[in-house]
Motif scaffolding. Structure first.
Motif, short mmCIF file in Angstrom:
data_model
loop_
_atom_site.label_atom_id
_atom_site.label_comp_id
_atom_site.label_asym_id
_atom_site.label_seq_id
_atom_site.Cartn_x
_atom_site.Cartn_y
_atom_site.Cartn_z
N ALA A 246 0.84 -1.19 0.00
CA ALA A 246 0.00 0.00 0.00
C ALA A 246 0.88 1.24 0.00
CB ALA A 246 -0.91 -0.01 1.21
N ARG A 247 0.41 2.29 -0.68
CA ARG A 247 1.15 3.54 -0.70
C ARG A 247 0.81 4.31 0.58
NH1 ARG A 247 2.87 7.12 -5.09
NH2 ARG A 247 2.67 9.25 -4.35
N PRO A 248 1.82 4.67 1.36
CA PRO A 248 1.53 5.32 2.64
C PRO A 248 1.03 6.75 2.45
CG PRO A 248 3.91 5.18 2.29
CD PRO A 248 3.27 4.48 1.13
N GLY A 249 0.19 7.19 3.40
CA GLY A 249 -0.22 8.59 3.44
C GLY A 249 -1.23 8.99 2.39
N VAL A 250 -1.97 8.03 1.83
CA VAL A 250 -2.99 8.39 0.84
C VAL A 250 -4.29 8.74 1.57
CG1 VAL A 250 -4.44 7.51 -1.01
CG2 VAL A 250 -2.02 6.99 -1.00
N ARG A 251 -4.82 9.95 1.29
CA ARG A 251 -6.15 10.30 1.82
C ARG A 251 -7.15 10.11 0.71
NH1 ARG A 251 -6.70 15.87 3.82
NH2 ARG A 251 -8.87 15.20 3.84
N LEU A 252 -8.13 9.25 0.95
CA LEU A 252 -9.07 8.91 -0.12
C LEU A 252 -9.91 10.11 -0.52
CD1 LEU A 252 -10.44 5.37 0.80
CD2 LEU A 252 -8.53 5.99 -0.67
N PRO A 253 -9.92 10.45 -1.82
CA PRO A 253 -10.77 11.54 -2.31
C PRO A 253 -12.25 11.15 -2.21
CG PRO A 253 -9.19 10.80 -3.98
CD PRO A 253 -9.14 9.81 -2.88
N ALA A 254 -13.12 12.15 -2.17
CA ALA A 254 -14.56 11.92 -1.97
C ALA A 254 -15.17 10.92 -2.96
CB ALA A 254 -15.30 13.26 -2.02
N ARG B 9 -14.37 7.52 -1.61
CA ARG B 9 -15.07 7.19 -0.35
C ARG B 9 -16.52 6.81 -0.62
NH1 ARG B 9 -12.33 11.49 2.01
NH2 ARG B 9 -14.16 12.81 1.82
N ALA B 10 -17.10 7.47 -1.64
CA ALA B 10 -18.51 7.20 -1.98
C ALA B 10 -18.70 5.76 -2.46
CB ALA B 10 -18.98 8.17 -3.05
N LEU B 11 -17.63 5.14 -2.94
CA LEU B 11 -17.75 3.79 -3.49
C LEU B 11 -17.55 2.71 -2.43
CD1 LEU B 11 -15.68 4.25 -6.78
CD2 LEU B 11 -18.15 3.94 -6.60
N LEU B 12 -17.10 3.13 -1.22
CA LEU B 12 -16.79 2.15 -0.17
C LEU B 12 -18.05 1.60 0.47
CD1 LEU B 12 -13.77 3.75 1.69
CD2 LEU B 12 -13.76 1.69 0.29
N ASP B 13 -17.95 0.36 0.96
CA ASP B 13 -19.04 -0.26 1.70
C ASP B 13 -18.45 -0.77 3.02
OD1 ASP B 13 -21.01 -1.77 2.78
OD2 ASP B 13 -21.17 -3.19 1.11
N PRO B 14 -18.84 -0.15 4.16
CA PRO B 14 -18.24 -0.52 5.45
C PRO B 14 -18.52 -1.97 5.85
CG PRO B 14 -20.07 1.03 5.75
CD PRO B 14 -19.82 0.94 4.29
N ASN B 15 -19.53 -2.59 5.22
CA ASN B 15 -19.88 -3.97 5.60
C ASN B 15 -19.14 -5.01 4.76
OD1 ASN B 15 -21.80 -3.03 7.50
ND2 ASN B 15 -23.21 -2.62 5.79
N THR B 16 -18.29 -4.55 3.86
CA THR B 16 -17.53 -5.48 3.02
C THR B 16 -16.10 -5.54 3.52
OG1 THR B 16 -18.90 -4.86 1.14
CG2 THR B 16 -16.87 -6.02 0.64
N HIS B 17 -15.54 -6.74 3.56
CA HIS B 17 -14.16 -6.88 4.04
C HIS B 17 -13.18 -6.13 3.14
CE1 HIS B 17 -15.94 -10.11 6.45
NE2 HIS B 17 -14.90 -9.93 7.25
N VAL B 18 -13.26 -6.44 1.84
CA VAL B 18 -12.30 -5.84 0.90
C VAL B 18 -13.02 -5.34 -0.35
CG1 VAL B 18 -10.26 -6.22 -0.53
CG2 VAL B 18 -10.42 -7.36 1.69
N THR C 266 -5.19 -1.22 -9.63
CA THR C 266 -6.22 -1.74 -8.72
C THR C 266 -5.75 -1.56 -7.28
OG1 THR C 266 -6.84 -3.38 -10.37
CG2 THR C 266 -7.60 -3.75 -8.11
N LEU C 267 -6.60 -0.93 -6.45
CA LEU C 267 -6.30 -0.76 -5.03
C LEU C 267 -7.24 -1.65 -4.23
CD1 LEU C 267 -5.25 1.95 -6.33
CD2 LEU C 267 -5.73 3.02 -4.15
N ALA C 268 -6.70 -2.42 -3.29
CA ALA C 268 -7.55 -3.18 -2.37
C ALA C 268 -7.74 -2.33 -1.11
CB ALA C 268 -6.90 -4.51 -2.03
N LEU C 269 -9.01 -2.02 -0.79
CA LEU C 269 -9.32 -1.17 0.36
C LEU C 269 -10.17 -1.96 1.35
CD1 LEU C 269 -10.49 1.90 -1.78
CD2 LEU C 269 -8.25 1.64 -0.68
N ASP C 270 -9.91 -1.78 2.66
CA ASP C 270 -10.76 -2.48 3.63
C ASP C 270 -12.01 -1.64 3.91
OD1 ASP C 270 -10.20 -0.55 5.50
OD2 ASP C 270 -8.87 -1.79 6.73
N GLY C 271 -12.86 -2.13 4.83
CA GLY C 271 -14.14 -1.47 5.09
C GLY C 271 -14.02 -0.03 5.54
N THR C 272 -12.90 0.31 6.18
CA THR C 272 -12.72 1.67 6.66
C THR C 272 -12.05 2.56 5.61
OG1 THR C 272 -10.51 1.25 7.54
CG2 THR C 272 -12.36 0.77 9.01
N GLY C 273 -11.65 1.98 4.49
CA GLY C 273 -11.00 2.75 3.44
C GLY C 273 -9.49 2.71 3.49
#
Lengths: 141, 150
Positions: free
Chosen positions: A31-39, A42-51, A106-113
């Motif tokens: 993972a690239r350190p220090g990345v703040r997810l742009p809006a 974030r809109a595409l994330l689902d907190p109930n999904t693992h990855v 392709t970035l793999a993101l967890d439920g919290t982003g």
């Protein structure tokens, strides 16, 4: 004579680019350190999904379709894994904030982003599965 | 820009080999006229339609009937973008050779040749993959086609 050297130089450059891309293409990277997810991301994330596998694409991307087919199939067969695609052709700032310079990435993101890993080019199925295993509850693919 | 239908991916590879050969001849002879002709061809494919590419027709009539058909299709968008990148380099090269700035001509033509050979030999469209990089560091190269109607 200059032309001959330029021709040989161009062929050498192609060989080097080809070799570099062959080793880098589809490889799972940290993972690239220090990345703040742009809006828009974030809109595409689902907190109930693992990855969530976020595929960053452009209109001019030649291998994005192939990548999409691979990731969709993987997500379809795997519990807790989603695939979403974001076209950043007209969102260069989003690509810059994510530190993405080539498509597809392709970035793999967890439920919290939080970013778990990233892959440039068409992912290699087996190494992607191996890298995702610790982050998912069940079998993959 | 009118939209082109997806194409057999081996057609563009075939065209890229011919483009590579043309650019190699330009480097060996320093002919700005030949490079100007290639520039016009790039422009027609990028800004009007891929159907105007004569090598595409040669592929369909002379090569395609002789090889196994494929159901694989490649989107036209990336191909036209690649032609646009080729156009920029070829145009700079033509201006270089024609105005006596031979070094500029050689460098720009070599860059176009690298892109064409990557496409022909490895099936790689560097400009397509690095569109985001181009857009960030050389917006002039990426912008003309950043809002296609396709």
């Amino acid at each position: 004579m200059t032309g001959v050297w330029a021709l040989l130089g161009a062929v050498a450059v192609v060989a080097v680019i080809g070799a570099v891309l062959r080793t880098r293409n589809g490889r799972v990277r940290a993972a690239r350190p220090g990345v703040r997810l742009p809006a828009p991301v974030r809109a595409l994330l689902d907190p109930n999904t693992h990855v969530t596998l976020l595929q960053v694409s452009t209109t001019f991307c030649a291998t994005c379709r192939q990548t999409k087919a691979l990731l969709e199939e993987l997500a379809h067969r795997t519990e807790g894994l989603r695939h979403v695609e974001l076209d950043v052709t007209d969102l260069p700032d989003v690509a810059a904030e994510l530190g993405v310079l080539r498509a597809p990435t392709t970035l793999a993101l967890d439920g919290t982003g939080a970013e778990l890993l990233r892959v440039g080019g068409v992912p290699k199925r087996d190494s992607l599965i191996a890298a995702l295993r610790p982050h998912l509850p069940g079998p993959i693919g | 820009m009118p939209k082109d239908a997806p194409v057999d991916p081996r057609g563009p590879r075939f065209s890229a080999w011919i483009t590579t050969a043309v650019l190699a001849v330009v480097l060996l002879t320093g002919s700005w006229r030949l490079l100007a002709a290639q520039t016009v061809l790039f422009a027609m494919c990028a800004f009007i339609s891929l159907k105007l590419n004569p090598w595409g027709h040669l592929y369909r009539y002379a090569v395609q009937p002789r090889i196994t058909p494929t159901s694989e299709r490649e989107e036209a968008g990336p191909l036209r973008f690649a032609q646009g990148v080729g156009f920029v380099f070829a145009l700079i090269g033509t201006v270089g050779y024609a105005s006596g700035l031979t070094a500029l001509g050689v460098v720009a033509t070599s860059a176009a040749l690298v892109a064409a050979l990557l496409n022909a030999a490895l099936g790689l469209c560097l400009g397509c993959e690095l569109y985001l990089l181009l857009r960030r560091h050389a917006p002039a190269l990426a912008r003309p086609q950043s809002t296609p109607s396709q």
